[in-house]
Design a protein around this motif. Sequence first.
Motif, PDB file in Angstrom:
ATOM      1  N   ASN A  92     -13.963  -0.040  16.917  1.00 11.72           N
ATOM      2  CA  ASN A  92     -13.044  -0.921  16.833  1.00 11.72           C
ATOM      3  C   ASN A  92     -12.497  -1.011  16.400  1.00 11.72           C
ATOM      4  OD1 ASN A  92     -13.650  -4.004  17.010  1.00 11.72           O
ATOM      5  ND2 ASN A  92     -13.695  -3.213  14.404  1.00 11.72           N
ATOM      6  N   ALA A  93     -12.030  -0.346  15.623  1.00 10.13           N
ATOM      7  CA  ALA A  93     -10.891  -0.414  14.139  1.00 10.13           C
ATOM      8  C   ALA A  93      -9.720  -0.128  14.680  1.00 10.13           C
ATOM      9  CB  ALA A  93     -11.492   1.355  13.618  1.00 10.13           C
ATOM     10  N   GLY A  94      -8.614  -0.829  14.996  1.00 11.02           N
ATOM     11  CA  GLY A  94      -7.699  -1.450  15.657  1.00 11.02           C
ATOM     12  C   GLY A  94      -6.497  -1.869  15.114  1.00 11.02           C
ATOM     13  N   VAL A  95      -4.956  -1.594  15.019  1.00  5.95           N
ATOM     14  CA  VAL A  95      -4.467  -3.171  14.455  1.00  5.95           C
ATOM     15  C   VAL A  95      -3.395  -3.562  15.419  1.00  5.95           C
ATOM     16  CG1 VAL A  95      -3.261  -0.974  14.043  1.00  5.95           C
ATOM     17  CG2 VAL A  95      -3.024  -2.518  12.402  1.00  5.95           C
ATOM     18  N   ASN A  96      -2.832  -4.520  15.777  1.00  5.81           N
ATOM     19  CA  ASN A  96      -1.893  -4.561  16.004  1.00  5.81           C
ATOM     20  C   ASN A  96      -0.383  -4.427  15.635  1.00  5.81           C
ATOM     21  OD1 ASN A  96      -3.478  -7.046  17.300  1.00  5.81           O
ATOM     22  ND2 ASN A  96      -3.072  -8.441  16.212  1.00  5.81           N
ATOM     23  N   VAL A  97       0.344  -3.859  16.999  1.00  2.00           N
ATOM     24  CA  VAL A  97       0.970  -3.114  16.310  1.00  2.00           C
ATOM     25  C   VAL A  97       2.522  -4.062  17.394  1.00  2.00           C
ATOM     26  CG1 VAL A  97       3.364  -1.387  16.021  1.00  2.00           C
ATOM     27  CG2 VAL A  97       0.666  -1.327  15.617  1.00  2.00           C
ATOM     28  N   PHE A  98       3.611  -4.629  17.414  1.00  2.00           N
ATOM     29  CA  PHE A  98       4.066  -5.675  18.411  1.00  2.00           C
ATOM     30  C   PHE A  98       5.760  -5.488  17.997  1.00  2.00           C
ATOM     31  CE2 PHE A  98       0.555  -9.108  18.913  1.00  2.00           C
ATOM     32  CZ  PHE A  98      -0.590  -8.386  19.632  1.00  2.00           C
ATOM     33  N   HIS A  99       6.743  -5.585  18.636  1.00  5.52           N
ATOM     34  CA  HIS A  99       8.224  -4.929  18.663  1.00  5.52           C
ATOM     35  C   HIS A  99       8.340  -5.372  20.496  1.00  5.52           C
ATOM     36  CE1 HIS A  99       7.597  -3.093  14.541  1.00  5.52           C
ATOM     37  NE2 HIS A  99       6.584  -2.615  15.396  1.00  5.52           N
ATOM     38  N   ARG A 100       9.787  -5.234  20.246  1.00  4.45           N
ATOM     39  CA  ARG A 100      10.684  -4.596  20.987  1.00  4.45           C
ATOM     40  C   ARG A 100      10.765  -3.588  20.939  1.00  4.45           C
ATOM     41  NH1 ARG A 100      15.437  -9.051  21.814  1.00  4.45           N
ATOM     42  NH2 ARG A 100      14.796  -8.579  24.562  1.00  4.45           N
ATOM     43  N   PRO A 101      10.582  -2.918  22.301  1.00  2.34           N
ATOM     44  CA  PRO A 101      10.662  -1.369  22.483  1.00  2.34           C
ATOM     45  C   PRO A 101      12.064  -1.208  21.242  1.00  2.34           C
ATOM     46  CG  PRO A 101       9.441  -2.300  24.238  1.00  2.34           C
ATOM     47  CD  PRO A 101      10.341  -3.282  23.547  1.00  2.34           C
ATOM     48  N   ILE A 109       0.607  -7.517  30.449  1.00  2.00           N
ATOM     49  CA  ILE A 109       1.862  -6.714  29.449  1.00  2.00           C
ATOM     50  C   ILE A 109       2.233  -8.227  29.394  1.00  2.00           C
ATOM     51  CG2 ILE A 109       4.194  -6.261  29.263  1.00  2.00           C
ATOM     52  CD1 ILE A 109       1.730  -4.168  29.264  1.00  2.00           C
ATOM     53  N   ILE A 110       2.332  -8.563  27.872  1.00  2.00           N
ATOM     54  CA  ILE A 110       3.125  -9.854  26.862  1.00  2.00           C
ATOM     55  C   ILE A 110       4.157  -9.461  26.416  1.00  2.00           C
ATOM     56  CG2 ILE A 110       2.724 -11.251  25.385  1.00  2.00           C
ATOM     57  CD1 ILE A 110      -0.470 -11.292  25.595  1.00  2.00           C
ATOM     58  N   PRO A 111       5.298  -9.641  27.221  1.00  2.00           N
ATOM     59  CA  PRO A 111       6.473  -9.303  26.030  1.00  2.00           C
ATOM     60  C   PRO A 111       6.792  -9.800  24.585  1.00  2.00           C
ATOM     61  CG  PRO A 111       6.690 -11.244  27.800  1.00  2.00           C
ATOM     62  CD  PRO A 111       6.191 -10.685  27.962  1.00  2.00           C
ATOM     63  N   HIS A 112       7.545  -8.352  24.352  1.00  2.00           N
ATOM     64  CA  HIS A 112       7.513  -7.849  22.794  1.00  2.00           C
ATOM     65  C   HIS A 112       6.214  -7.728  21.906  1.00  2.00           C
ATOM     66  CE1 HIS A 112      11.049 -10.344  24.235  1.00  2.00           C
ATOM     67  NE2 HIS A 112      10.177 -11.641  23.683  1.00  2.00           N
ATOM     68  N   THR A 113       5.234  -7.196  22.548  1.00  2.00           N
ATOM     69  CA  THR A 113       4.124  -6.726  22.156  1.00  2.00           C
ATOM     70  C   THR A 113       3.954  -5.400  22.124  1.00  2.00           C
ATOM     71  OG1 THR A 113       2.965  -7.011  24.331  1.00  2.00           O
ATOM     72  CG2 THR A 113       2.549  -8.627  22.571  1.00  2.00           C
ATOM     73  N   GLY A 165     -11.342 -16.187  31.010  1.00  2.00           N
ATOM     74  CA  GLY A 165     -10.941 -16.923  32.118  1.00  2.00           C
ATOM     75  C   GLY A 165      -9.345 -16.832  32.166  1.00  2.00           C
ATOM     76  N   ARG A 166      -8.790 -16.732  31.314  1.00  2.00           N
ATOM     77  CA  ARG A 166      -6.946 -16.414  31.068  1.00  2.00           C
ATOM     78  C   ARG A 166      -6.522 -15.658  31.735  1.00  2.00           C
ATOM     79  NH1 ARG A 166      -3.168 -14.619  26.345  1.00  2.00           N
ATOM     80  NH2 ARG A 166      -1.246 -15.664  27.451  1.00  2.00           N
ATOM     81  N   SER A 167      -7.275 -14.469  32.268  1.00  2.00           N
ATOM     82  CA  SER A 167      -6.791 -13.909  33.084  1.00  2.00           C
ATOM     83  C   SER A 167      -6.688 -13.676  34.326  1.00  2.00           C
ATOM     84  CB  SER A 167      -7.006 -11.971  32.079  1.00  2.00           C
ATOM     85  OG  SER A 167      -8.972 -11.944  32.655  1.00  2.00           O
ATOM     86  N   ALA A 168      -7.642 -14.636  35.170  1.00  2.00           N
ATOM     87  CA  ALA A 168      -7.823 -15.329  35.801  1.00  2.00           C
ATOM     88  C   ALA A 168      -7.360 -16.543  36.663  1.00  2.00           C
ATOM     89  CB  ALA A 168      -9.486 -15.262  36.281  1.00  2.00           C
ATOM     90  N   LEU A 169      -6.401 -16.784  35.099  1.00  2.00           N
ATOM     91  CA  LEU A 169      -5.926 -18.250  35.832  1.00  2.00           C
ATOM     92  C   LEU A 169      -4.520 -17.934  36.493  1.00  2.00           C
ATOM     93  CD1 LEU A 169      -5.545 -21.305  34.670  1.00  2.00           C
ATOM     94  CD2 LEU A 169      -4.875 -21.112  32.888  1.00  2.00           C
ATOM     95  N   PHE A 170      -4.111 -18.771  37.790  1.00  2.00           N
ATOM     96  CA  PHE A 170      -2.444 -18.986  38.592  1.00  2.00           C
ATOM     97  C   PHE A 170      -1.868 -19.344  37.246  1.00  2.00           C
ATOM     98  CE2 PHE A 170      -0.199 -20.310  41.639  1.00  2.00           C
ATOM     99  CZ  PHE A 170       0.689 -19.844  41.272  1.00  2.00           C
TER     100      PHE A 170
END
Length: 253
Positions: free
Chosen positions: A86-95, A144-148, A246-251
């Motif tokens: 479970n251990a993890g970290v958010n690392v969000f950048h523009r490449p 894929i969410i931009p800038h993450t 259900g977000r990932s199934a949303l049109f």
Amino acid sequence: MSGRLQNKIAIITGAGRGIGAAIARAFAAEGANVVVAEMDEVTGTAVASEIGGLFCRCDVTVQLDVDRTIHETLDRFGRIDILVNNAGVNVFHRPHEMPRSEWARCMALDLEACWAMSEAVLPDMRSRRAGVILNIASTHGFKIIPHTFPYPVAKHGLIGLTRSLGIEYAAESIRVNAIAPGYIDTEIARDYWAGFDDPAAERQRAENLHPPGRIGQPEEVAMTAVFLASDEASFINAETITIDGGRSALFHD
């Protein structure tokens, strides 16, 4: 509770808060002996004390800590039935703006550590031809969410690790699955929203993205983990279950 994990021995990494703490509480309520493998001694000790578990200070990116956690678990309980990475970290950048050190930090904690912990428990599980490994991935593992960047790269890799290990050890009765949460009301999410000028508005924006009009709770992830770790899920292997309302199934047009 029904004791669905009665007398099982479970190691849960990053179990000092958030989803990890919720899983630790749910496992203990279902009869498991829980090892809280957590880098933060304050939160880790608190959760272990609350549920009557064993606290092991563990930085999952440090091999000595990984090895010590396995040794202490085997010394106390004699076996390892369940591992929850479970251990993890958010690392969000523009490449193109990301320092190379951030790539290394993300891969070390969100992917490589999951393999290190899995590699460490496999000898015991293989010797007994029994065991469950559960990886906490993310909807970033297939969306894929931009800038993450590079977080989705690591989570795509974690889903690949899940499938690969699940297939490799299926004939030895070792199951490997993953859970892919979306927005969950954890400290990590709240810390992320706090980086905006209006955290409350950013939280509301996140809630509005979901068909139920809310985000998930850690306990909702935890009960899915209980199911996957239990004998009820004995024929589920190399699979990833999404928990995002259900977000990932949303049109989206």
